[in-house]
Design a protein around this motif. Sequence first.
Motif, PDB file in Angstrom:
ATOM      1  N   GLY A 181      -3.840  58.703  49.163  1.00 56.66           N
ATOM      2  CA  GLY A 181      -3.194  59.455  48.084  1.00 56.66           C
ATOM      3  C   GLY A 181      -4.089  60.503  47.459  1.00 56.66           C
ATOM      4  O   GLY A 181      -4.821  61.202  48.154  1.00 56.66           O
ATOM      5  N   GLU A 182      -4.057  60.619  46.144  1.00 58.89           N
ATOM      6  CA  GLU A 182      -4.766  61.685  45.436  1.00 58.89           C
ATOM      7  C   GLU A 182      -6.257  61.397  45.333  1.00 58.89           C
ATOM      8  O   GLU A 182      -6.695  60.582  44.528  1.00 58.89           O
ATOM      9  CB  GLU A 182      -4.171  61.860  44.033  1.00 58.89           C
ATOM     10  N   GLY A 204      -4.836  65.795  49.832  1.00 56.98           N
ATOM     11  CA  GLY A 204      -3.488  66.119  50.279  1.00 56.98           C
ATOM     12  C   GLY A 204      -3.345  67.511  50.875  1.00 56.98           C
ATOM     13  O   GLY A 204      -2.380  67.798  51.573  1.00 56.98           O
ATOM     14  N   LYS A 252      11.379  58.073  47.030  1.00 60.41           N
ATOM     15  CA  LYS A 252      11.008  58.732  45.777  1.00 60.41           C
ATOM     16  C   LYS A 252      11.320  57.857  44.574  1.00 60.41           C
ATOM     17  O   LYS A 252      10.499  57.722  43.649  1.00 60.41           O
ATOM     18  CB  LYS A 252      11.733  60.071  45.661  1.00 60.41           C
ATOM     19  N   LYS A 256       8.609  56.043  41.939  1.00 59.93           N
ATOM     20  CA  LYS A 256       8.695  56.329  40.508  1.00 59.93           C
ATOM     21  C   LYS A 256       8.833  55.040  39.705  1.00 59.93           C
ATOM     22  O   LYS A 256       8.156  54.853  38.672  1.00 59.93           O
ATOM     23  CB  LYS A 256       9.888  57.246  40.238  1.00 59.93           C
ATOM     24  N   LYS A 266       1.872  57.628  40.428  1.00 59.68           N
ATOM     25  CA  LYS A 266       3.145  57.823  41.102  1.00 59.68           C
ATOM     26  C   LYS A 266       2.977  58.554  42.434  1.00 59.68           C
ATOM     27  O   LYS A 266       3.583  58.172  43.448  1.00 59.68           O
ATOM     28  CB  LYS A 266       4.115  58.603  40.199  1.00 59.68           C
ATOM     29  N   ASN A 267       2.169  59.616  42.440  1.00 55.94           N
ATOM     30  CA  ASN A 267       2.004  60.381  43.677  1.00 55.94           C
ATOM     31  C   ASN A 267       1.355  59.551  44.772  1.00 55.94           C
ATOM     32  O   ASN A 267       1.713  59.653  45.949  1.00 55.94           O
ATOM     33  CB  ASN A 267       1.173  61.639  43.412  1.00 55.94           C
ATOM     34  N   ALA A 268       0.389  58.711  44.393  1.00 53.62           N
ATOM     35  CA  ALA A 268      -0.259  57.847  45.377  1.00 53.62           C
ATOM     36  C   ALA A 268       0.732  56.837  45.943  1.00 53.62           C
ATOM     37  O   ALA A 268       0.745  56.559  47.152  1.00 53.62           O
ATOM     38  CB  ALA A 268      -1.451  57.134  44.757  1.00 53.62           C
ATOM     39  N   TYR A 270       3.941  57.288  46.117  1.00 52.29           N
ATOM     40  CA  TYR A 270       4.877  58.032  46.954  1.00 52.29           C
ATOM     41  C   TYR A 270       4.295  58.248  48.352  1.00 52.29           C
ATOM     42  O   TYR A 270       4.985  58.020  49.357  1.00 52.29           O
ATOM     43  CB  TYR A 270       5.203  59.370  46.292  1.00 52.29           C
ATOM     44  N   GLU A 271       3.019  58.654  48.412  1.00 52.22           N
ATOM     45  CA  GLU A 271       2.377  58.834  49.719  1.00 52.22           C
ATOM     46  C   GLU A 271       2.322  57.509  50.480  1.00 52.22           C
ATOM     47  O   GLU A 271       2.520  57.469  51.697  1.00 52.22           O
ATOM     48  CB  GLU A 271       0.960  59.382  49.536  1.00 52.22           C
TER      49      GLU A 271
END
Length: 278
Positions: A181-182, A204, A252, A256, A266-268, A270-271
Amino acid sequence: MTEECAALYVVPTPLGNLADLTRRAEEILRRVPWVAAEDTRHSAPLLKQLGSSARTLPAHRHNEQAAAARIVERLQAGESVALISDAGTPGISDPGARVVAAVRAAGGRVVPLPGPCAAVTALSASGLLDEHFLFYGFLPAKAGQRRQAIEELRAQPCALVFYEAPHRVLETVADLAAVLGERTLVIARELTKLFESIHSGPLGEALGWLQADPNRQRGEFVLLVSGAPAGADSGEGERVLKLLLADGLPVKQAAKLAAAITGAAKNALYERALALKS
């Protein structure tokens, strides 16, 4: 190198720039009667340039056990041996560890010399602020095994250091992004050589950066990834994510909701959800 001081000298050799060979390493390579080399053809020009008259014997990953036995014989006969790899420090993602272990088991003397190491060289120029690092070396070549290995490292709070070959660097960077992820990724390529480059940016975005120029995919790579953020989810986020995905929620929405429940990024998530679905 007389009988009373016979030893196995572990000698780092330059990553690319021959000026990085230390004076002590030069002296050892000139004086020892034997040099055990990962590739004797590769090492021959270096020894010739130094004026070394040492005889060479191969010590690579396919014959390391047999080479170790020969080296022990030479030491027991009172002859010192210098152990080198094609570049960098023997035994660090290169052959050498079995040789050292065999010499120690036989009661021989092992003398290590400091010198070039691609992992440490890259770390010194990375700008990563992690107080600790974990050197992994080469990840598995097979995609499934590679992702599993990265997954096992995901919660490590220290910087992660990998070596990678040019023909796998795109796949490896894609898997690092999907699983971790991030993060920040530092791509160090061709260290100390003519086309040395060191690039730092979001993990990313790294795959796109590499794909934008084929020249960026050439050479030998060190990949450095920043550690898991302080207070990062220790597995609860993924546990909840998997439950939500198993219930049929879209990727998604599951990411969330899992982030809202556990506080994980959240972004991690999602990935990670995309990786689980692939």
